[in-house]
Design a protein around this motif. Structure first.
Motif, PDB file in Angstrom:
ATOM      1  N   ALA A   8       0.750  -1.517  -0.138  1.00 18.93           N
ATOM      2  CA  ALA A   8       0.138   0.363   0.007  1.00 18.93           C
ATOM      3  C   ALA A   8       1.446   1.102  -0.176  1.00 18.93           C
ATOM      4  CB  ALA A   8      -0.605   0.133   1.237  1.00 18.93           C
ATOM      5  N   GLY A   9       0.518   2.875  -0.544  1.00 19.04           N
ATOM      6  CA  GLY A   9       1.205   3.835  -0.647  1.00 19.04           C
ATOM      7  C   GLY A   9       0.505   4.508  -1.789  1.00 19.04           C
ATOM      8  N   LEU A 152       2.811  -6.708   5.629  1.00 16.08           N
ATOM      9  CA  LEU A 152       2.077  -5.246   4.673  1.00 16.08           C
ATOM     10  C   LEU A 152       3.869  -4.511   4.965  1.00 16.08           C
ATOM     11  CD1 LEU A 152       0.506  -3.073   3.889  1.00 16.08           C
ATOM     12  CD2 LEU A 152       0.081  -3.088   6.090  1.00 16.08           C
ATOM     13  N   PHE A 153       3.672  -4.445   2.805  1.00 14.67           N
ATOM     14  CA  PHE A 153       4.630  -3.719   2.785  1.00 14.67           C
ATOM     15  C   PHE A 153       4.327  -1.922   2.196  1.00 14.67           C
ATOM     16  CE2 PHE A 153       6.855  -7.766   1.316  1.00 14.67           C
ATOM     17  CZ  PHE A 153       7.858  -7.546   2.677  1.00 14.67           C
ATOM     18  N   LEU A 154       4.034  -0.792   3.424  1.00 16.85           N
ATOM     19  CA  LEU A 154       4.259   0.337   2.882  1.00 16.85           C
ATOM     20  C   LEU A 154       5.570   1.293   2.040  1.00 16.85           C
ATOM     21  CD1 LEU A 154       2.343   1.456   5.923  1.00 16.85           C
ATOM     22  CD2 LEU A 154       1.206   0.570   4.272  1.00 16.85           C
ATOM     23  N   VAL A 155       4.521   1.202   0.965  1.00 18.18           N
ATOM     24  CA  VAL A 155       5.822   1.290  -0.031  1.00 18.18           C
ATOM     25  C   VAL A 155       5.704   3.190  -0.609  1.00 18.18           C
ATOM     26  CG1 VAL A 155       7.005   2.011  -2.541  1.00 18.18           C
ATOM     27  CG2 VAL A 155       4.929  -0.648  -1.428  1.00 18.18           C
ATOM     28  N   THR A 156       7.014   3.543  -0.266  1.00 17.36           N
ATOM     29  CA  THR A 156       6.515   5.420  -0.284  1.00 17.36           C
ATOM     30  C   THR A 156       7.972   5.785  -1.560  1.00 17.36           C
ATOM     31  OG1 THR A 156       7.109   7.701   0.860  1.00 17.36           O
ATOM     32  CG2 THR A 156       8.401   5.768   1.817  1.00 17.36           C
ATOM     33  N   ARG A 164       4.317  10.765   4.451  1.00 19.60           N
ATOM     34  CA  ARG A 164       3.371  11.028   5.416  1.00 19.60           C
ATOM     35  C   ARG A 164       1.978  10.120   4.946  1.00 19.60           C
ATOM     36  NH1 ARG A 164       5.254  16.959   5.224  1.00 19.60           N
ATOM     37  NH2 ARG A 164       6.798  16.983   7.042  1.00 19.60           N
ATOM     38  N   ALA A 165       1.265   9.663   4.263  1.00 18.16           N
ATOM     39  CA  ALA A 165       0.662   8.927   3.015  1.00 18.16           C
ATOM     40  C   ALA A 165       1.399   7.332   3.722  1.00 18.16           C
ATOM     41  CB  ALA A 165       0.434   9.168   1.962  1.00 18.16           C
ATOM     42  N   VAL A 166       2.391   7.124   4.670  1.00 22.69           N
ATOM     43  CA  VAL A 166       2.256   6.122   5.257  1.00 22.69           C
ATOM     44  C   VAL A 166       2.211   6.138   6.327  1.00 22.69           C
ATOM     45  CG1 VAL A 166       4.663   4.135   6.242  1.00 22.69           C
ATOM     46  CG2 VAL A 166       4.492   5.063   3.952  1.00 22.69           C
TER      47      VAL A 166
END
Ligand SMILES: Nc1ncnc2c1ncn2[C@@H]1O[C@H](COP(=O)(O)OP(=O)(O)O)[C@@H](O)[C@H]1O
Ligand SMILES: [Mg+2]
Length: 252
Positions: A8-9, A152-156, A164-166
């Motif tokens: 997600a991201g 869960l990988f939070l991609v930025t 900040r989206a992360v």
């Protein structure tokens, strides 16, 4: 139950790219049957994997709603919808791919959604891993996985805005009733060493940096040539970075 690896991201940061490279890794190290799920209506996991996707679950749902009487004679609606989902499944030696497509429009979709959801649940049980490329809101993820996410990988990208989206997504997890076992940030197109202001923001979020994927010119080349990222050479810098990430974070 299959192990769920999700991404997600914010849009454009590199989720689909990293998801494709993770699928590539899983095939290379022979992790067993993998279901790739494109759960972002604006996404293109199918394209980065080199497929012309014809049918999505969204198309099946909309077409059925337009003409509920269109079920061929001798078939009931459950069989009919299940057959369409089976036909929509794209098969590749290293994985199968299911594209969720557009979200539902106005109207009562409960019945058709129930049939489609229970069949995709049944289907996913056949796979050892599910790799889910999500939209930022992650509604699909809670629906698609009974709320259990192994990694869960939070991609930025390398920006404070991306981080900040992360942070926002991280704080949404509880309200989405997602039970996430392990979570890490992936910095796409990041430098070797992350700057102090960036790291300060990371510390405030309180999640580890799982990996940094460097800017890889081969990705642009493959995009222009419309080639599958599965075919990237083993020594491409983005490939080696994802291998390193997965050696550490792939759920067993
Ligand atoms: N590490 C990288 N190096 C070079 N280009 C990249 C990298 N990661 C992503 N890109 C490019 O950035 C664009 C957006 O990436 P994408 O994975 O589609 O983002 P998202 O799925 O988050 O919207 C694509 O054109 C992709 O090729
Ligand atoms: Mg995407």
């Amino acid at each position: 139950m299959s192990k769920v690896i999700a991404f997600a991201g914010k849009g454009g940061v590199g989720k689909t790219t990293v998801a494709s490279l993770v699928i590539r890794y899983m095939g290379k190290v022979d992790k067993g049957p993998i279901l790739a799920v494109d759960a972002d209506p604006n996404s293109n996991l199918g394209e980065t994997l080199g497929h012309d996707v014809i049918s999505t679950i969204g198309d099946i749902r909309e077409n059925y709603m337009k003409d509920p009487q269109g079920v061929p004679s001798g078939m009931d609606k459950v069989n009919y919808l299940e057959t369409l989902v089976e036909q929509a499944l794209v098969e590749h030696p290293a994985y199968d791919l299911l594209v969720m497509g557009r979200q539902e429009g106005q109207g009562c979709y409960c019945m058709v959604n129930n049939i489609l959801n229970s069949f995709t649940d049944k289907l996913s049980a056949h796979y050892k891993y599910m790799v889910v490329d999500n939209e930022a809101g992650m509604e699909h993820l809670s629906r698609r996985t009974s709320g259990e996410v192994d990694m869960l990988f939070l991609v930025t990208d390398y920006s404070l805005r991306g981080l900040r989206a992360v942070s926002r997504i991280n704080s949404m997890l509880e309200s989405l009733k997602l039970n996430v076992k392990n979570i890490a940030i992936v910095v796409s197109r990041g430098p070797e060493t992350l700057s102090e202001p960036f790291m300060k923001e990371v510390e405030e979020i309180g999640l580890p940096i799982g990996g940094i994927i460097p800017n890889d010119p081969a990705l642009l080349e493959f995009d222009m040539e419309q080639r599958s990222l599965i075919e990237l050479p083993d020594d491409s810098i983005s490939v080696t970075a994802v291998h390193k990430l997965m050696d550490e974070y792939c759920p067993n």
